[in-house]
Write an enzyme that holds these catalytic residues in place. Sequence first.
Site, PDB file in Angstrom:
ATOM      1  N   ARG A   1      63.773  36.104  34.646  1.00  0.00           N
ATOM      2  CA  ARG A   1      65.037  35.791  34.911  1.00  0.00           C
ATOM      3  C   ARG A   1      66.105  36.040  33.868  1.00  0.00           C
ATOM      4  O   ARG A   1      65.945  35.691  32.815  1.00  0.00           O
ATOM      5  CB  ARG A   1      65.120  34.044  35.259  1.00  0.00           C
ATOM      6  CG  ARG A   1      64.020  33.553  36.271  1.00  0.00           C
ATOM      7  CD  ARG A   1      64.509  32.235  36.748  1.00  0.00           C
ATOM      8  NE  ARG A   1      63.616  31.581  37.621  1.00  0.00           N
ATOM      9  CZ  ARG A   1      63.219  30.365  37.413  1.00  0.00           C
ATOM     10  NH1 ARG A   1      63.489  29.500  36.491  1.00  0.00           N
ATOM     11  NH2 ARG A   1      62.622  29.937  38.270  1.00  0.00           N
TER      12      ARG A   1
ATOM     13  N   GLU B   1      43.731  21.069  29.385  1.00  0.00           N
ATOM     14  CA  GLU B   1      42.934  21.907  30.660  1.00  0.00           C
ATOM     15  C   GLU B   1      42.087  23.153  29.946  1.00  0.00           C
ATOM     16  O   GLU B   1      42.934  23.760  29.377  1.00  0.00           O
ATOM     17  CB  GLU B   1      43.962  22.460  31.551  1.00  0.00           C
ATOM     18  CG  GLU B   1      44.590  21.207  32.326  1.00  0.00           C
ATOM     19  CD  GLU B   1      45.486  21.820  33.425  1.00  0.00           C
ATOM     20  OE1 GLU B   1      45.932  20.800  34.431  1.00  0.00           O
ATOM     21  OE2 GLU B   1      45.660  22.620  33.646  1.00  0.00           O
TER      22      GLU B   1
ATOM     23  N   ARG C   1      53.652  40.646  40.633  1.00  0.00           N
ATOM     24  CA  ARG C   1      54.983  40.560  39.938  1.00  0.00           C
ATOM     25  C   ARG C   1      54.631  39.465  38.897  1.00  0.00           C
ATOM     26  O   ARG C   1      53.898  38.764  38.858  1.00  0.00           O
ATOM     27  CB  ARG C   1      56.128  40.197  40.929  1.00  0.00           C
ATOM     28  CG  ARG C   1      55.795  39.043  41.837  1.00  0.00           C
ATOM     29  CD  ARG C   1      57.006  38.887  42.796  1.00  0.00           C
ATOM     30  NE  ARG C   1      57.958  38.496  42.363  1.00  0.00           N
ATOM     31  CZ  ARG C   1      58.437  37.053  42.123  1.00  0.00           C
ATOM     32  NH1 ARG C   1      57.493  35.996  42.461  1.00  0.00           N
ATOM     33  NH2 ARG C   1      59.465  36.852  41.484  1.00  0.00           N
TER      34      ARG C   1
ATOM     35  N   ASP D   1      49.622  25.181  48.197  1.00  0.00           N
ATOM     36  CA  ASP D   1      50.369  24.179  47.800  1.00  0.00           C
ATOM     37  C   ASP D   1      50.397  23.087  48.732  1.00  0.00           C
ATOM     38  O   ASP D   1      50.176  23.112  50.056  1.00  0.00           O
ATOM     39  CB  ASP D   1      51.909  24.459  47.624  1.00  0.00           C
ATOM     40  CG  ASP D   1      52.046  25.221  46.014  1.00  0.00           C
ATOM     41  OD1 ASP D   1      51.277  24.588  45.185  1.00  0.00           O
ATOM     42  OD2 ASP D   1      52.767  26.055  45.788  1.00  0.00           O
TER      43      ASP D   1
ATOM     44  N   ARG E   1      37.605  29.670  40.760  1.00  0.00           N
ATOM     45  CA  ARG E   1      37.829  28.975  39.394  1.00  0.00           C
ATOM     46  C   ARG E   1      38.033  27.642  39.347  1.00  0.00           C
ATOM     47  O   ARG E   1      38.383  26.853  40.121  1.00  0.00           O
ATOM     48  CB  ARG E   1      38.982  29.760  38.802  1.00  0.00           C
ATOM     49  CG  ARG E   1      38.853  31.162  38.241  1.00  0.00           C
ATOM     50  CD  ARG E   1      39.945  31.550  37.108  1.00  0.00           C
ATOM     51  NE  ARG E   1      41.215  31.420  37.941  1.00  0.00           N
ATOM     52  CZ  ARG E   1      42.441  30.789  37.643  1.00  0.00           C
ATOM     53  NH1 ARG E   1      42.199  29.954  36.458  1.00  0.00           N
ATOM     54  NH2 ARG E   1      43.419  31.287  38.195  1.00  0.00           N
TER      55      ARG E   1
ATOM     56  N   TYR F   1      44.567  29.357  48.489  1.00  0.00           N
ATOM     57  CA  TYR F   1      45.483  28.468  47.763  1.00  0.00           C
ATOM     58  C   TYR F   1      46.686  28.092  48.330  1.00  0.00           C
ATOM     59  O   TYR F   1      47.178  28.996  48.851  1.00  0.00           O
ATOM     60  CB  TYR F   1      45.724  29.186  46.415  1.00  0.00           C
ATOM     61  CG  TYR F   1      46.588  28.052  45.462  1.00  0.00           C
ATOM     62  CD1 TYR F   1      46.005  27.186  44.629  1.00  0.00           C
ATOM     63  CD2 TYR F   1      47.814  27.912  45.773  1.00  0.00           C
ATOM     64  CE1 TYR F   1      46.688  25.980  44.236  1.00  0.00           C
ATOM     65  CE2 TYR F   1      48.710  27.021  44.956  1.00  0.00           C
ATOM     66  CZ  TYR F   1      47.785  25.907  44.114  1.00  0.00           C
ATOM     67  OH  TYR F   1      48.671  25.016  43.689  1.00  0.00           O
TER      68      TYR F   1
ATOM     69  N   ARG G   1      46.579  24.677  28.711  1.00  0.00           N
ATOM     70  CA  ARG G   1      47.866  23.878  28.450  1.00  0.00           C
ATOM     71  C   ARG G   1      47.379  22.438  28.280  1.00  0.00           C
ATOM     72  O   ARG G   1      46.469  21.856  28.528  1.00  0.00           O
ATOM     73  CB  ARG G   1      48.622  24.116  29.712  1.00  0.00           C
ATOM     74  CG  ARG G   1      47.981  23.540  31.043  1.00  0.00           C
ATOM     75  CD  ARG G   1      48.799  23.910  32.193  1.00  0.00           C
ATOM     76  NE  ARG G   1      48.057  23.391  33.533  1.00  0.00           N
ATOM     77  CZ  ARG G   1      48.856  23.168  34.624  1.00  0.00           C
ATOM     78  NH1 ARG G   1      50.123  23.653  34.697  1.00  0.00           N
ATOM     79  NH2 ARG G   1      48.311  22.613  35.677  1.00  0.00           N
TER      80      ARG G   1
HETATM   81  P1  FDA Z   1      41.702  18.555  49.451  1.00  0.00           P
HETATM   82  O1  FDA Z   1      40.784  19.503  48.279  1.00  0.00           O
HETATM   83  O2  FDA Z   1      42.946  17.984  48.999  1.00  0.00           O
HETATM   84  O3  FDA Z   1      40.738  17.753  50.515  1.00  0.00           O
HETATM   85  C1  FDA Z   1      39.537  18.198  50.847  1.00  0.00           C
HETATM   86  C2  FDA Z   1      38.764  16.945  50.710  1.00  0.00           C
HETATM   87  O4  FDA Z   1      37.690  17.229  51.587  1.00  0.00           O
HETATM   88  C3  FDA Z   1      38.451  16.516  49.430  1.00  0.00           C
HETATM   89  O5  FDA Z   1      38.869  15.130  49.363  1.00  0.00           O
HETATM   90  C4  FDA Z   1      36.721  16.569  49.686  1.00  0.00           C
HETATM   91  O6  FDA Z   1      36.169  15.448  48.926  1.00  0.00           O
HETATM   92  C5  FDA Z   1      36.679  16.607  51.172  1.00  0.00           C
HETATM   93  N1  FDA Z   1      35.196  17.091  51.218  1.00  0.00           N
HETATM   94  C6  FDA Z   1      34.985  18.476  50.957  1.00  0.00           C
HETATM   95  N2  FDA Z   1      33.420  18.555  51.269  1.00  0.00           N
HETATM   96  C7  FDA Z   1      33.186  17.322  52.036  1.00  0.00           C
HETATM   97  C8  FDA Z   1      32.203  16.980  52.580  1.00  0.00           C
HETATM   98  N3  FDA Z   1      30.935  17.752  52.857  1.00  0.00           N
HETATM   99  N4  FDA Z   1      31.952  15.657  53.307  1.00  0.00           N
HETATM  100  C9  FDA Z   1      33.142  14.938  53.020  1.00  0.00           C
HETATM  101  N5  FDA Z   1      34.290  15.174  52.458  1.00  0.00           N
HETATM  102  C10 FDA Z   1      34.503  16.603  51.995  1.00  0.00           C
HETATM  103  N6  FDA Z   1      49.978  21.854  45.126  1.00  0.00           N
HETATM  104  C11 FDA Z   1      51.465  21.495  44.862  1.00  0.00           C
HETATM  105  O7  FDA Z   1      52.217  21.564  45.920  1.00  0.00           O
HETATM  106  N7  FDA Z   1      51.749  21.219  43.611  1.00  0.00           N
HETATM  107  C12 FDA Z   1      51.050  21.261  42.632  1.00  0.00           C
HETATM  108  O8  FDA Z   1      51.707  21.119  41.449  1.00  0.00           O
HETATM  109  C13 FDA Z   1      49.830  21.542  42.661  1.00  0.00           C
HETATM  110  N8  FDA Z   1      48.799  21.424  41.635  1.00  0.00           N
HETATM  111  C14 FDA Z   1      47.673  21.779  41.623  1.00  0.00           C
HETATM  112  C15 FDA Z   1      46.819  21.896  40.713  1.00  0.00           C
HETATM  113  C16 FDA Z   1      45.595  22.092  40.840  1.00  0.00           C
HETATM  114  C17 FDA Z   1      44.409  22.196  39.464  1.00  0.00           C
HETATM  115  C18 FDA Z   1      44.971  22.379  42.052  1.00  0.00           C
HETATM  116  C19 FDA Z   1      43.247  22.807  42.377  1.00  0.00           C
HETATM  117  C20 FDA Z   1      45.633  22.430  43.169  1.00  0.00           C
HETATM  118  C21 FDA Z   1      46.933  22.224  42.935  1.00  0.00           C
HETATM  119  N9  FDA Z   1      47.897  22.014  44.184  1.00  0.00           N
HETATM  120  C22 FDA Z   1      49.266  21.830  43.948  1.00  0.00           C
HETATM  121  C23 FDA Z   1      47.318  22.117  45.425  1.00  0.00           C
HETATM  122  C24 FDA Z   1      47.023  20.907  46.388  1.00  0.00           C
HETATM  123  O9  FDA Z   1      45.840  20.303  45.601  1.00  0.00           O
HETATM  124  C25 FDA Z   1      46.467  21.340  47.896  1.00  0.00           C
HETATM  125  O10 FDA Z   1      47.342  21.829  48.450  1.00  0.00           O
HETATM  126  C26 FDA Z   1      45.953  20.161  48.440  1.00  0.00           C
HETATM  127  O11 FDA Z   1      44.956  19.647  47.775  1.00  0.00           O
HETATM  128  C27 FDA Z   1      45.258  20.691  49.704  1.00  0.00           C
HETATM  129  O12 FDA Z   1      44.913  19.604  50.571  1.00  0.00           O
HETATM  130  P2  FDA Z   1      43.749  19.824  51.493  1.00  0.00           P
HETATM  131  O13 FDA Z   1      43.591  18.727  52.474  1.00  0.00           O
HETATM  132  O14 FDA Z   1      43.492  21.277  52.044  1.00  0.00           O
HETATM  133  O15 FDA Z   1      42.294  19.790  50.264  1.00  0.00           O
END
Ligand code: FDA
Length: 381
Positions: free
Chosen positions: A180, A308, A176, A358, A254, A356, A285
């Site tokens: 709005r 970006e 979708r 949030d 990506r 993905y 952006r």
């Molecule tokens: P996260 O990636 O935060 O943490 C995983 C950790 O594991 C990392 O710190 C990494 O270094 C560690 N790790 C990985 N492998 C490892 C290893 N082998 N040894 C030790 N450590 C290791 N959400 C939202 O609500 N509003 C928003 O506006 C946005 N905007 C946004 C922009 C962009 C560009 C992205 C990519 C994502 C967002 N998000 C978001 C999503 C948000 O970033 C996401 O919900 C959280 O990071 C998820 O938390 P996690 O703990 O799952 O992963």
Amino acid sequence: FSQFDLVIVGAGFFGATIAERAAKTLGKKVLIIDRRDHIGGNAYSENDKETGIEVHRYGAHLFHTPNKLVWDYLANFTTFTSYQHRVFASHRNSVYSMPINLGTICQFFGRQFTPDEARALVASQAQELGGKEPDNLEEKAISLIGRPLYDAFIRGYTAKQWQTDPTALPASIITRLPVRYNFNNRYFSDAYEGLPTDGYTAIFDKMLEHRNIEVSLGIDYFAVKNAIPADKLVVFTGPIDRYFDYRAGELNWRTIDFEKEVLPVGDFQGTAVMNYSDEAVPYTRILEFRHFNPERQYPDDKTVIVREYSRFAGRDDEPYYPIDTSDDKKTYQAYKKLAEAETNVIFGGRLGTYRYLDMHQAIAAAIKTFETDITPRLSQS
Ligand code: FDA
């Protein structure tokens, strides 16, 4: 490792929530490691040295949630500002509000429309394919919003996001495109929205500040894995394909390249996020971080912007958005099977489940995993 009841890999929202819950509600000893030199995962933010402006290192993070449980949980660690997110798009030297709303439509077509008139206009433009099943993303988008709005706001942006012409992208990428038929230009429609008053990293400082939690940074799990006793409960929030040494193939992501610049002006673009929908502009952006915190005292002669650029991620890039093609789905299912056989390791978070999420979804998923999977196991020990 033997002194800890639980080892958590990754200090993002998923790992930090589980660490906090296990230490606080069960009194368990927790070790949380991260290969980066900071806590917070991708939600990490820091104050730019030159200007003091809070910058989200891994892209703009806007907190919003419909989930009262998550909102109340975070209230233990932070208050929120009253920030409401709004996004604008630059197209051929004009600026429009996003997502496409009645204001965008009136401005774009150059006259006033009632909601019903605008609906009828978009519906008639969406008839172009005459009921033919869309073969690709472009056709799908045209069948949803018509060609003029698609060409202006979706085509170039999508081509840049995917480095691929939209006629060569599968229709399934979009189900979708929100339009709005009123003047509401708030980006999110969740009941709860705001930015953490003292920044994101302060939330993690508070979550992990507990005598039962030890944080070890700059430690890669794969460098220490063999030293962890086989019966130790581990929560792994890193990439699931890497965990299994890519034996079922690589999952595709990506990534985004961020180009940060401090400019000698008090205000560069008048808003936090400006999309660039024309293909001729190479970035997708520009973020201007001062606008996330209008309540703070920031310098009036300097500002921080980040451009970006989106592209496919290689193995050494930061994985940001799962591509999730049908091949990726199959690959992930293979890893999920392998993960089920790994009885002392719980896979979670966006990298561990190839989804993905949030921030509020990562927190909600962690609370659920803690309650259903971790509490019963730790209560036995
Ligand atoms: P996260 O990636 O935060 O943490 C995983 C950790 O594991 C990392 O710190 C990494 O270094 C560690 N790790 C990985 N492998 C490892 C290893 N082998 N040894 C030790 N450590 C290791 N959400 C939202 O609500 N509003 C928003 O506006 C946005 N905007 C946004 C922009 C962009 C560009 C992205 C990519 C994502 C967002 N998000 C978001 C999503 C948000 O970033 C996401 O919900 C959280 O990071 C998820 O938390 P996690 O703990 O799952 O992963």
